[in-house]
Design an enzyme around this catalytic site. Structure first.
Site, PDB file in Angstrom:
ATOM      1  N   GLY A 105      -0.840  15.179   8.997  1.00 53.33           N
ATOM      2  CA  GLY A 105      -0.005  15.296   7.807  1.00 53.33           C
ATOM      3  C   GLY A 105      -0.033  16.650   7.130  1.00 53.33           C
ATOM      4  N   GLU A 146       4.534  15.194  11.902  1.00 57.04           N
ATOM      5  CA  GLU A 146       5.016  14.493  10.705  1.00 57.04           C
ATOM      6  C   GLU A 146       6.020  15.349   9.924  1.00 57.04           C
ATOM      7  OE1 GLU A 146       2.037  12.434   8.422  1.00 57.04           O
ATOM      8  OE2 GLU A 146       0.686  12.279  10.133  1.00 57.04           O
ATOM      9  N   TYR A 265      -7.486   3.326   2.037  1.00 60.14           N
ATOM     10  CA  TYR A 265      -7.538   4.035   0.756  1.00 60.14           C
ATOM     11  C   TYR A 265      -6.439   3.484  -0.150  1.00 60.14           C
ATOM     12  CZ  TYR A 265      -3.541   6.573   2.602  1.00 60.14           C
ATOM     13  OH  TYR A 265      -2.312   6.875   3.140  1.00 60.14           O
ATOM     14  N   TRP A 358      -5.978   4.082   9.174  1.00 65.83           N
ATOM     15  CA  TRP A 358      -6.139   5.477   8.766  1.00 65.83           C
ATOM     16  C   TRP A 358      -6.901   5.479   7.451  1.00 65.83           C
ATOM     17  CZ3 TRP A 358      -6.061  10.301  10.366  1.00 65.83           C
ATOM     18  CH2 TRP A 358      -6.184  11.303   9.376  1.00 65.83           C
TER      19      TRP A 358
END
Ligand SMILES: *[C@@H]1O[C@H](CO)[C@@H](O)[C@H](O)[C@H]1NC(C)=O
Length: 385
Positions: A105, A146, A265, A358
């Site tokens: 990312g 990405e 997260y 992730w």
């Protein structure tokens, strides 16, 4: 056991060759790496978790994130952690399948696009990716290109994937080794805007599967109300994991090639009114007492610490399939064990190829990783959507 009569042996003789060939075929297919599903996780080199500390028995597949694309040479380069990753994680689980993830990312889309737009640089990139994967004992390669925004980038990605897969097939047939697996991490929906669409037909034909990044739909800076950033369902019609998976299937990538990605997260919001603390409650940006000042992200391990220290209230909302917790004016939307278990059941019941987290360095005592692994093994309980 009876001894065969000589005449029945003679009768069998013409079929013996066929039987031997059939047995050899079974033998041969057992020798190949058999992949039945994906209970996967990404390991991020900068997570603070040592690769040697990974409980690799909780995964069928582990991705090392990330190898880099050098924009000057178009070669793939790896850190020493990624170079030794397969050997390291095989110590606890010799059969875990390892993939090298390239990009991530934080890499600008133009870096990949520049490489993918010319035949010579594509060749250099592809050849170096194969060399590196073989040198470190990886089973596969994962493209994390990405932030694509233009149809021309999608077209270049399509060409890259076609040539990459052809090169992997060639390498396998010339060396006799198992072909390297080829995957990609992709946006939650293949249609980014009316003109920009992932090359779904090329993806279905050339990739073993895609990891659908079904998260980051919202963040506290961009939303004036509290939200789940990775809801599986959204009755109000906003982005959701299930609508994204549906769009990929409708777009031509079979469900057997889709792996549901979920986050370890959450995002921390500041509540306007501590007594309005549900989903879609008024919010005023990032709560920087727990959230990262950039986007408001908080690792699951930190969320657990926050819950314990502040005696926060934890809620599971089964309509959206998300958890959230709050204390005072701090509100965090995230996936706890209930949301993870339900998402895994959803992936299994919908006959997807599996799930991927992730990233695993954000877990707390392997709680979410273990929950996911057990939920996949357990009998699924959620209705097919
Ligand atoms: C989930 O949250 C929404 C929005 O606040 C609410 O309308 C819904 O009733 C909640 N679902 C459950 C099962 O509590």
């Amino acid at each position: 056991m009876s001894i065969a009569h000589p005449t029945s042996m003679a009768l069998l003789k013409p079929f013996l060759n066929l039987i031997i060939i059939a047995l050899l075929c079974i033998q041969f297919s057992q020798g190949q790496a058999q992949i039945d599903w994906v209970n996967g996780g990404y390991w991020y080199t900068e997570s603070g978790l040592a690769a040697s500390a990974i409980d690799s028995t909780l995964f069928t597949h582990l991705f090392c994130a990330f190898a880099d694309l050098n924009p000057n040479t178009n070669q793939v380069t790896v850190s020493s952690e990624c170079a030794t990753f397969p050997d390291t994680v095989h110590q606890k689980n010799p059969s875990v399948i390892t993939l090298l993830s390239i990009g991530g990312g934080s890499v600008d889309s133009s870096v990949f696009n520049q490489m993918a737009s010319q035949p010579a640089s594509r060749r250099t990139f592809i050849d170096s990716s194969i060399r590196l994967a073989r040198a470190s004992g990886y089973d596969g390669l994962d493209l994390d290109w990405e932030h694509l925004t233009m149809p021309s980038e999608m077209a270049n990605m399509a060409t890259l994937l076609e040539e990459w897969r052809a090169a992997l097939d060639d390498e396998a047939s010339s060396t006799g080794a198992d072909r390297l697996i080829l995957t990609a991490a992709v946006a939650v929906s293949p249609q980014l805007d009316p003109e920009t669409r992932f090359p779904t037909e090329v993806i279905a034909r050339n990739l073993d599967w895609v990891n659908v990044m079904a998260y980051d739909f919202y963040n506290p800076s961009g939303s004036s109300v509290t939200r789940s950033h990775a809801a599986l369902f959204d009755p109000t019609g906003g982005p959701s994991g299930s609508s994204g998976i549906r769009a990929w299937i409708d777009g031509g990538v079979p469900r057997e090639q889709l792996v549901l990605g979920f986050p370890f997260y959450g995002y921390a919001y500041k509540l306007v009114n501590p007594n309005k603390n549900g989903l879609l409650a008024p919010a005023a940006g990032i709560d920087t007492s727990v959230g990262d000042p950039g986007y408001g992200t908080v690792a699951y391990s930190k969320i657990r610490a926050f819950i314990n220290a502040r005696r926060a209230t934890v809620v599971y909302n089964s309509t959206y399939v998300t958890n959230y917790c709050y204390s005072g004016t701090t509100w965090i939307g995230y996936d706890d064990t209930q949301a993870i278990a339900t998402k895994v059941s959803y992936a299994k019941n919908n006959r997807l190829f599996g799930y991927v987290a992730w990233h695993i360095g954000q877990d707390y005592n392997w709680m979410l990783s273990r929950q996911a692994f057990q939920a996949w093994g357990a009998k699924a309980t959620v209705a097919v959507a």
